[in-house]
Design a protein around this motif. Structure first.
Motif, PDB file in Angstrom:
ATOM      1  N   ASP A 231      39.277  55.552  46.241  1.00  0.00           N
ATOM      2  CA  ASP A 231      40.779  55.904  45.831  1.00  0.00           C
ATOM      3  C   ASP A 231      40.802  56.933  44.927  1.00  0.00           C
ATOM      4  OD1 ASP A 231      40.112  54.158  44.112  1.00  0.00           O
ATOM      5  OD2 ASP A 231      41.794  52.845  44.657  1.00  0.00           O
ATOM      6  N   ARG A 232      39.738  57.262  44.202  1.00  0.00           N
ATOM      7  CA  ARG A 232      40.051  58.194  43.044  1.00  0.00           C
ATOM      8  C   ARG A 232      39.077  59.451  43.565  1.00  0.00           C
ATOM      9  NH1 ARG A 232      41.650  58.307  38.596  1.00  0.00           N
ATOM     10  NH2 ARG A 232      40.063  59.647  37.661  1.00  0.00           N
ATOM     11  N   THR A 233      38.633  59.656  44.764  1.00  0.00           N
ATOM     12  CA  THR A 233      37.849  60.822  45.172  1.00  0.00           C
ATOM     13  C   THR A 233      38.962  61.620  45.935  1.00  0.00           C
ATOM     14  OG1 THR A 233      35.771  59.400  45.511  1.00  0.00           O
ATOM     15  CG2 THR A 233      35.801  61.544  46.759  1.00  0.00           C
ATOM     16  N   ILE A 234      38.571  62.918  45.693  1.00  0.00           N
ATOM     17  CA  ILE A 234      39.442  64.061  46.392  1.00  0.00           C
ATOM     18  C   ILE A 234      38.758  65.296  46.595  1.00  0.00           C
ATOM     19  CG2 ILE A 234      41.499  63.602  44.945  1.00  0.00           C
ATOM     20  CD1 ILE A 234      40.929  65.590  42.732  1.00  0.00           C
ATOM     21  N   THR A 235      39.465  66.129  47.350  1.00  0.00           N
ATOM     22  CA  THR A 235      38.577  67.303  48.042  1.00  0.00           C
ATOM     23  C   THR A 235      39.230  68.682  47.518  1.00  0.00           C
ATOM     24  OG1 THR A 235      39.924  67.207  50.143  1.00  0.00           O
ATOM     25  CG2 THR A 235      37.799  66.094  50.115  1.00  0.00           C
ATOM     26  N   SER A 236      40.221  68.716  46.556  1.00  0.00           N
ATOM     27  CA  SER A 236      40.608  69.937  45.944  1.00  0.00           C
ATOM     28  C   SER A 236      41.316  69.493  44.561  1.00  0.00           C
ATOM     29  CB  SER A 236      42.044  70.054  46.832  1.00  0.00           C
ATOM     30  OG  SER A 236      42.696  71.275  46.053  1.00  0.00           O
ATOM     31  N   ILE A 237      40.868  70.589  43.723  1.00  0.00           N
ATOM     32  CA  ILE A 237      41.343  70.411  42.262  1.00  0.00           C
ATOM     33  C   ILE A 237      42.740  70.071  41.963  1.00  0.00           C
ATOM     34  CG2 ILE A 237      39.112  71.797  41.628  1.00  0.00           C
ATOM     35  CD1 ILE A 237      41.216  73.993  41.025  1.00  0.00           C
ATOM     36  N   SER A 238      43.529  70.375  43.290  1.00  0.00           N
ATOM     37  CA  SER A 238      45.056  70.168  43.135  1.00  0.00           C
ATOM     38  C   SER A 238      45.371  68.853  42.866  1.00  0.00           C
ATOM     39  CB  SER A 238      45.788  70.528  44.134  1.00  0.00           C
ATOM     40  OG  SER A 238      45.249  69.992  45.583  1.00  0.00           O
ATOM     41  N   GLY A 239      44.350  67.872  43.070  1.00  0.00           N
ATOM     42  CA  GLY A 239      44.514  66.691  42.774  1.00  0.00           C
ATOM     43  C   GLY A 239      44.058  66.265  41.519  1.00  0.00           C
ATOM     44  N   LEU A 240      43.433  66.802  40.615  1.00  0.00           N
ATOM     45  CA  LEU A 240      43.069  66.210  39.279  1.00  0.00           C
ATOM     46  C   LEU A 240      43.974  65.980  38.540  1.00  0.00           C
ATOM     47  CD1 LEU A 240      40.132  69.342  38.732  1.00  0.00           C
ATOM     48  CD2 LEU A 240      39.906  66.819  39.088  1.00  0.00           C
ATOM     49  N   GLU A 241      45.029  66.516  38.246  1.00  0.00           N
ATOM     50  CA  GLU A 241      45.973  66.143  37.298  1.00  0.00           C
ATOM     51  C   GLU A 241      46.670  65.006  37.680  1.00  0.00           C
ATOM     52  OE1 GLU A 241      46.499  67.499  34.356  1.00  0.00           O
ATOM     53  OE2 GLU A 241      45.013  69.142  34.695  1.00  0.00           O
ATOM     54  N   GLU A 242      47.128  64.595  39.019  1.00  0.00           N
ATOM     55  CA  GLU A 242      47.448  63.316  39.338  1.00  0.00           C
ATOM     56  C   GLU A 242      46.551  62.159  39.187  1.00  0.00           C
ATOM     57  OE1 GLU A 242      48.726  61.127  43.584  1.00  0.00           O
ATOM     58  OE2 GLU A 242      48.312  63.222  43.523  1.00  0.00           O
ATOM     59  N   LYS A 243      44.859  62.271  39.303  1.00  0.00           N
ATOM     60  CA  LYS A 243      44.338  61.218  39.277  1.00  0.00           C
ATOM     61  C   LYS A 243      43.907  61.133  37.577  1.00  0.00           C
ATOM     62  CE  LYS A 243      43.347  60.456  43.673  1.00  0.00           C
ATOM     63  NZ  LYS A 243      43.771  59.228  44.222  1.00  0.00           N
ATOM     64  N   GLY A 244      43.826  62.371  37.003  1.00  0.00           N
ATOM     65  CA  GLY A 244      43.678  62.142  35.633  1.00  0.00           C
ATOM     66  C   GLY A 244      42.216  61.677  35.295  1.00  0.00           C
ATOM     67  N   ASN A 245      41.669  61.582  34.153  1.00  0.00           N
ATOM     68  CA  ASN A 245      40.331  60.968  33.594  1.00  0.00           C
ATOM     69  C   ASN A 245      39.270  61.979  34.562  1.00  0.00           C
ATOM     70  OD1 ASN A 245      38.279  59.907  32.780  1.00  0.00           O
ATOM     71  ND2 ASN A 245      38.640  57.846  33.868  1.00  0.00           N
TER      72      ASN A 245
END
Length: 519
Positions: free
Chosen positions: A213-227
């Motif tokens: 659930d912390r894995t993403i495929t775009s940097i657009s999700g970095l801020e939402e995930k944090g850390n």
């Protein structure tokens, strides 16, 4: 003693020896922890996170160093890094799922799904299969054409349509040429067959079922995930300098996943359990076996003793494979702008290690091998002490930039006035490159890659130094030569940008006679 009992003794002894060879070693985690801490200091890398899985569990997860040079926050097991080409195994797994569903065949011709796909030869273009794409055997050179997609705003389809302009490096299916573009092509096949993007398929077919659930495929999700860790470059070859994240979402199938050690551990356990997750079979036995079957074999020097007694080395479908002290090793590495990572499995020992780092001079090999030795109970060498001097020696031996600088001829002038060098230059594999004059100096712009813009500073004669507007991970210095015809009219550009990943030299742009932009 009865004869039957005597007969059983050698069998029991053999079983004891076999059990001793396959039984997972008792890990000294405190010793490894101390070792990893020292490695980060010795290699002068900003940060690193390591995870170890054994017998279906994550038994170790810890971060070292810092997320960003100059700051104090440490990474941990949930810190996000770009895992880059470790994403290729996710692509082959999705293809396998589509094969299981009857939507694809491993031997489908690529043109069945992407009619616009073309290589250097029409006949070979018709013969290339999905299996060929995933095993790097289509005849292209390693990293050839990476300039097409690197920091590009082109769509995946537009990138693939430019592949036909790349030169053939070896005979079809007769060699190995690591091709990111072929994995981008595989990603487009997935999208075409499913009607969903590669990223959507990854999320629905792998990330959600495995609880990543912390894995993403775009940097657009970095801020939402944090850390998340910050990538770094080394412009001077010594100092780690923070650089910006680059979005690889469009080319996700070749390297777009951003994940953490704790999430990657779930992926590793899933693979070590041969595609079964919590009783649900996501990959069949046939899929597992084909993905881990050598499709492209490399020569191994049997006349020399390898550090780990290697007898075979090959590429399967999204994974490298070789033997490590007689044990099957399945692995891959990933190189993203300012981040280097490695995922390694020991299937016969139900164990593995993941190493995520955020700097270009990375100890992934040393940390991986040291951990494998510990998992196997091998009293081997100090891999960091062995590999660090060799890495430093290799870096010091790369004198390409220094050699160019030594050959600079002082006190020369351009052959023509600045205005003569301006205009549009077209490269078939890329598109248009524009040179314009601004405030008395020349500016360089790539139409599909605005982040590669630069100023040009006169070097000597008709050669100019490229001074990038922003730092880049893979290259720092470069020159650009304006070529002229017999009438001293500018005819084209020749790049020299020393690096091992992005080949500017492949561009070979020619000056467009009119200012009408060409595709």
């Amino acid at each position: 003693m009865k004869k039957s009992a005597l007969f059983l003794i050698p069998i029991l002894l053999f079983c004891q020896v076999l059990y001793a060879q396959t039984k997972p070693a008792r890990l000294d985690l405190k010793k490894l922890d101390k070792y990893y801490e020292q490695v980060v200091q010795d290699w002068e890398i900003p940060g690193m996170t390591v995870g170890i899985v054994q017998d279906g569990k994550l038994v170790f997860s810890k971060g070292y160093g810092v997320k960003e040079a100059g700051k104090s926050e440490r990474p941990d097991g949930n810190t996000l890094y770009a895992i880059a080409s470790n994403s290729k195994a996710f692509t082959s797994a999705i293809i396998a799922m589509l094969v299981q569903e009857g939507k694809l065949s491993w031997n489908d011709k690529v043109q069945q799904h992407l009619p616009y796909f073309e290589l250097y030869d029409p006949y070979i273009s018709q013969q290339v299969t999905i299996r060929d794409l995933l095993s790097h055997r289509v005849g292209l050179g390693t990293f050839s054409g990476d300039f097409i997609w690197y920091k590009s705003e082109l769509s995946a389809e537009e990138m693939i349509k430019r592949v036909k302009y790349l030169p053939q490096s070896y005979d079809f299916r007769a060699g190995f040429g690591y091709s990111n573009l072929m994995y981008i092509t595989a990603g487009e096949i997935i999208a075409k067959v499913t009607g969903k993007s590669w990223g959507e398929n990854v999320r629905e077919r792998i990330l959600e079922p495995l609880g990543m659930d912390r894995t993403i495929t775009s940097i657009s999700g970095l801020e939402e995930k944090g850390n998340y860790a910050i990538p770094h470059a080394m412009p001077d070859g010594k100092t780690n300098v923070p650089i910006s994240w680059v979005d690889w979402e469009t080319v996700g199938a070749t390297g777009g996943i951003i994940s953490s050690v704790n999430d990657v551990a779930k992926w590793m356990i899933f693979n070590l359990n041969h595609g079964i997750w919590q009783g649900d079979t996501l990959l069949t036995k046939a899929s597992r076996n084909l993905i881990w079957t050598p499709h492209n074999n490399f020569t191994v020097d049997h006349t020399t003793m390898y550090n780990f007694n290697q007898n075979f080395h090959a590429y399967g479908l999204g994974w490298f494979m070789n033997d490590y002290h007689g044990n099957l090793r399945v692995w891959h590495t990933g190189g993203y702008d300012g981040m280097i990572t490695a995922v390694t499995l020991l299937p016969d020992n139900n164990a593995g290690v993941v190493v995520l780092t955020n700097g270009p001079k990375s100890p992934i090999g040393a940390v991986t091998n040291q951990t494998l030795d510990a998992l196997l109970g091998i009293k081997g060498k100090d891999w960091s002490a062995d590999m660090l001097p060799r890495t430093n020696k290799r870096l010091q031996a790369d004198t390409r930039i220094e050699d160019i600088k030594k050959k600079r001829i002082a006190n020369t002038k351009p052959s023509l006035p600045l205005q003569a060098y301006t205009g549009t230059y077209h490269a078939d594999i890329y598109g248009n490159i524009v040179v314009r004059q601004e405030n008395g100096e020349l500016k360089l712009a790539f139409e599909h890659s605005p982040d590669l813009s630069a100023s040009l500073s006169h070097w000597h004669y008709d050669v100019w130094e490229i001074k990038w507007d922003q730092p880049h991970a893979w290259f720092t210095f470069g020159t650009l030569k304006f070529t002229t015809d017999n009438n001293m009219e500018v005819s084209g550009l020749e790049f020299e940008v020393p690096n091992d990943d992005i080949f500017f030299e492949e561009l070979k742009p020619k000056k467009v006679k009119t200012e009408v932009a060409q595709q």
